[in-house]
Design a protein around this motif. Structure first.
Motif, PDB file in Angstrom:
ATOM      1  N   ALA A   1       7.008 -15.996 -11.899  1.00  0.00           N
ATOM      2  CA  ALA A   1       6.669 -15.131 -10.768  1.00  0.00           C
ATOM      3  C   ALA A   1       6.361 -13.708 -11.228  1.00  0.00           C
ATOM      4  N   LEU A   2       7.121 -13.214 -12.207  1.00  0.00           N
ATOM      5  CA  LEU A   2       6.849 -11.884 -12.738  1.00  0.00           C
ATOM      6  C   LEU A   2       5.487 -11.831 -13.416  1.00  0.00           C
ATOM      7  N   LEU A   3       5.182 -12.853 -14.209  1.00  0.00           N
ATOM      8  CA  LEU A   3       3.886 -12.890 -14.887  1.00  0.00           C
ATOM      9  C   LEU A   3       2.746 -13.054 -13.890  1.00  0.00           C
ATOM     10  N   PHE A   4       2.998 -13.815 -12.841  1.00  0.00           N
ATOM     11  CA  PHE A   4       2.000 -13.990 -11.776  1.00  0.00           C
ATOM     12  C   PHE A   4       1.723 -12.641 -11.098  1.00  0.00           C
ATOM     13  N   ALA A   5       2.791 -11.907 -10.813  1.00  0.00           N
ATOM     14  CA  ALA A   5       2.634 -10.570 -10.226  1.00  0.00           C
ATOM     15  C   ALA A   5       1.927  -9.640 -11.208  1.00  0.00           C
ATOM     16  N   GLY A   6       2.251  -9.786 -12.498  1.00  0.00           N
ATOM     17  CA  GLY A   6       1.584  -8.981 -13.518  1.00  0.00           C
ATOM     18  C   GLY A   6       0.095  -9.255 -13.570  1.00  0.00           C
ATOM     19  N   ALA A   7      -0.290 -10.518 -13.361  1.00  0.00           N
ATOM     20  CA  ALA A   7      -1.715 -10.870 -13.341  1.00  0.00           C
ATOM     21  C   ALA A   7      -2.423 -10.206 -12.165  1.00  0.00           C
ATOM     22  N   ALA A   8      -1.742 -10.132 -11.020  1.00  0.00           N
ATOM     23  CA  ALA A   8      -2.321  -9.458  -9.856  1.00  0.00           C
ATOM     24  C   ALA A   8      -2.509  -7.974 -10.135  1.00  0.00           C
ATOM     25  N   MET A   9      -1.509  -7.344 -10.746  1.00  0.00           N
ATOM     26  CA  MET A   9      -1.617  -5.923 -11.073  1.00  0.00           C
ATOM     27  C   MET A   9      -2.705  -5.672 -12.108  1.00  0.00           C
ATOM     28  N   THR A  10      -2.815  -6.585 -13.079  1.00  0.00           N
ATOM     29  CA  THR A  10      -3.864  -6.461 -14.095  1.00  0.00           C
ATOM     30  C   THR A  10      -5.238  -6.461 -13.449  1.00  0.00           C
ATOM     31  N   THR A  11      -5.447  -7.361 -12.505  1.00  0.00           N
ATOM     32  CA  THR A  11      -6.735  -7.428 -11.801  1.00  0.00           C
ATOM     33  C   THR A  11      -7.003  -6.148 -11.037  1.00  0.00           C
ATOM     34  N   PHE A  12      -5.987  -5.631 -10.373  1.00  0.00           N
ATOM     35  CA  PHE A  12      -6.178  -4.419  -9.572  1.00  0.00           C
ATOM     36  C   PHE A  12      -6.578  -3.233 -10.436  1.00  0.00           C
ATOM     37  N   TYR A  13      -5.792  -2.941 -11.508  1.00  0.00           N
ATOM     38  CA  TYR A  13      -6.111  -1.736 -12.275  1.00  0.00           C
ATOM     39  C   TYR A  13      -7.387  -1.909 -13.090  1.00  0.00           C
ATOM     40  N   SER A  14      -7.730  -3.143 -13.464  1.00  0.00           N
ATOM     41  CA  SER A  14      -8.975  -3.368 -14.202  1.00  0.00           C
ATOM     42  C   SER A  14     -10.192  -3.115 -13.322  1.00  0.00           C
ATOM     43  N   ILE A  15     -10.177  -3.679 -12.115  1.00  0.00           N
ATOM     44  CA  ILE A  15     -11.302  -3.486 -11.192  1.00  0.00           C
ATOM     45  C   ILE A  15     -11.331  -2.046 -10.691  1.00  0.00           C
ATOM     46  N   ARG A  16     -10.161  -1.463 -10.466  1.00  0.00           N
ATOM     47  CA  ARG A  16     -10.101  -0.047 -10.055  1.00  0.00           C
ATOM     48  C   ARG A  16     -10.769   0.840 -11.089  1.00  0.00           C
ATOM     49  N   LEU A  17     -10.491   0.588 -12.363  1.00  0.00           N
ATOM     50  CA  LEU A  17     -11.101   1.381 -13.428  1.00  0.00           C
ATOM     51  C   LEU A  17     -12.621   1.259 -13.399  1.00  0.00           C
ATOM     52  N   ILE A  18     -13.114   0.031 -13.289  1.00  0.00           N
ATOM     53  CA  ILE A  18     -14.565  -0.196 -13.267  1.00  0.00           C
ATOM     54  C   ILE A  18     -15.203   0.497 -12.066  1.00  0.00           C
ATOM     55  N   MET A  19     -14.581   0.381 -10.900  1.00  0.00           N
ATOM     56  CA  MET A  19     -15.150   0.960  -9.684  1.00  0.00           C
ATOM     57  C   MET A  19     -15.178   2.485  -9.744  1.00  0.00           C
ATOM     58  N   LEU A  20     -14.093   3.101 -10.200  1.00  0.00           N
ATOM     59  CA  LEU A  20     -14.029   4.559 -10.226  1.00  0.00           C
ATOM     60  C   LEU A  20     -14.897   5.158 -11.326  1.00  0.00           C
ATOM     61  N   VAL A  21     -15.111   4.421 -12.402  1.00  0.00           N
ATOM     62  CA  VAL A  21     -15.908   4.943 -13.511  1.00  0.00           C
ATOM     63  C   VAL A  21     -17.401   4.739 -13.287  1.00  0.00           C
ATOM     64  N   PHE A  22     -17.804   3.534 -12.898  1.00  0.00           N
ATOM     65  CA  PHE A  22     -19.226   3.186 -12.898  1.00  0.00           C
ATOM     66  C   PHE A  22     -19.870   3.138 -11.516  1.00  0.00           C
ATOM     67  N   PHE A  23     -19.086   3.065 -10.474  1.00  0.00           N
ATOM     68  CA  PHE A  23     -19.663   2.915  -9.134  1.00  0.00           C
ATOM     69  C   PHE A  23     -19.104   3.995  -8.208  1.00  0.00           C
ATOM     70  N   GLY A  24     -19.515   3.966  -6.975  1.00  0.00           N
ATOM     71  CA  GLY A  24     -19.046   4.951  -6.022  1.00  0.00           C
ATOM     72  C   GLY A  24     -19.767   6.271  -6.156  1.00  0.00           C
ATOM     73  N   LYS A  25     -19.182   7.287  -5.576  1.00  0.00           N
ATOM     74  CA  LYS A  25     -19.804   8.610  -5.522  1.00  0.00           C
ATOM     75  C   LYS A  25     -19.724   9.317  -6.866  1.00  0.00           C
ATOM     76  N   GLN A  26     -20.856   9.900  -7.276  1.00  0.00           N
ATOM     77  CA  GLN A  26     -20.907  10.667  -8.523  1.00  0.00           C
ATOM     78  C   GLN A  26     -20.131  11.964  -8.365  1.00  0.00           C
ATOM     79  N   LYS A  27     -19.229  12.249  -9.318  1.00  0.00           N
ATOM     80  CA  LYS A  27     -18.353  13.418  -9.201  1.00  0.00           C
ATOM     81  C   LYS A  27     -18.540  14.401 -10.357  1.00  0.00           C
ATOM     82  N   PHE A  28     -19.675  14.376 -11.004  1.00  0.00           N
ATOM     83  CA  PHE A  28     -19.941  15.294 -12.114  1.00  0.00           C
ATOM     84  C   PHE A  28     -21.331  15.879 -11.921  1.00  0.00           C
TER      85      PHE A  28
END
Length: 353
Positions: A153-180
């Motif tokens: 269950a801990l590893l399963f929860a870890g997999a969910a967190m891994t997906t969240f921060y990985s996709i969050r990184l991609i979205m904030l870096v490469f997509f969305g509103k330009q901030k520079f």
């Protein structure tokens, strides 16, 4: 991880230690992933992810699934190196700014890097058919097979967190509103070639699972998850459904800019963003304590060691000055007495040697 795997015969004789390794690995997998959820430093997010995945490997090694731990170590090397190289490209393009909150919209400037980092992120999340799906899923199966349901269950929860921060990184870096305001540039061709070389095994290395197992099981003890095929399929489907739901939710949330600002007032969010206050505790207890100890040692060094050396030097100087005055007094008789005494001492030393 490799040391534990290679010393498997020793750990097999100490099941209590192996059990501790399992618990420690599961804790690290979740603990490091939780800090990556809210962190804004591009390279630190990937570094926390590395710690989290090391936790998965330790769980497998502690459960006796040594070849699975080594398999995840191998596949993880490809996609994590790919992500770190991509982070370097982004870092140069952003003039060394690593705060992902200051990025956004880099896809149109750095399309090759974005695509390659997406491949690395999908492999890290564990999507089929990328390498991380095969190796990480094997670890979850090993935990279930060992009846370690809480660890699973801990590893399963870890997999969910891994997906969240990985996709969050991609979205904030490469997509969305330009901030520079400056004009970013893509990396040099040789950097993209190096990333492309890593992207290929990050995408397909999982299909060589059986060849890898056959290769390493000539040395390592065998391990096969003892769970019915139907249960295995359900576990795989459950994991894929979970990470897919998390990925879709994360993409929608950050794509629409709907991340609630109220979360930043949440106490748990403040704990995570402060990294459980570990850096502050380290600074106050260890760094400042070490600085105080260094000051005390510096004072002792000056008062005792340096003073002793200086005292010896002063005695030598004073003695030399006294001897110089005594031997250069201008009294010929005194000089002759000193000459005779010196010759007598030299003769004694000559006969003694």
């Amino acid at each position: 991880v490799y040391l534990v795997i290679r010393a498997n015969a020793i750990f097999a004789l100490a099941p209590e230690v192996s059990g501790f390794i399992v618990c420690l690995g599961a804790f690290v997998a979740v603990f490091a992933a939780s800090m990556a959820l809210v962190h804004n430093d591009l390279k630190k997010i990937i570094a926390y992810s590395t710690l989290s995945q090391l936790g998965y490997m330790f769980v497998a090694a502690g459960l006796g699934a040594y070849w699975i731990a080594l398999f995840h170590l191998a596949t993880h090397a490809f996609f994590k190196a790919l992500l770190f190289l991509g982070a370097g490209n982004v870092m140069h393009a952003m003039k060394d700014d690593l705060n992902i909150q200051n990025m956004g919209g880099l896809y149109k400037f750095m399309r090759p890097t974005a695509i390659l980092m997406c491949i690395g992120s999908l492999a890290l999340c564990g999507f089929y058919p990328f390498a991380g799906f095969f190796s990480k899923d094997k670890i979850l199966e090993a935990a279930w097979s060992a009846d370690a349901y809480f660890i699973w269950a801990l590893l399963f929860a870890g997999a969910a967190m891994t997906t969240f921060y990985s996709i969050r990184l991609i979205m904030l870096v490469f997509f969305g509103k330009q901030k520079f305001t400056h004009h970013p540039h893509e990396a040099k061709g040789f950097a993209l070639i190096a990333m492309s070389v890593l992207a290929v095994p990050a995408a397909i290395a999982g299909f060589f699972e059986h060849d890898f197992a056959e290769f390493v099981l000539s040395i390592l003890p065998g391990f096969k998850a003892s769970i019915p095929h139907g249960v295995e399929v359900i576990l795989i489907a459950l994991t894929l459904a979970m990470i897919s739901a998390v990925a879709i939710g994360t993409i929608w949330t950050y794509g629409k800019g709907k991340f609630s600002q109220n979360l930043k007032n949440c106490k748990f969010y403040k704990i995570l963003i402060a990294q459980y206050f570990i850096p502050q505790i380290y600074e106050r207890v260890i760094v400042r304590g070490y600085a105080k100890l260094s000051e005390i040692c510096a004072k002792c060094d000056g008062a005792i060691i340096d003073a002793s050396v200086d005292l010896i030097a002063r005695i030598a100087v004073k003695g030399g000055e006294g001897a110089d005055r005594a031997s250069n007094s201008g009294d010929l008789s005194a000089n002759l007495r000193w000459m005779v005494l010196g010759s007598f001492i030299l003769l004694i030393l000559a006969f003694a040697l």
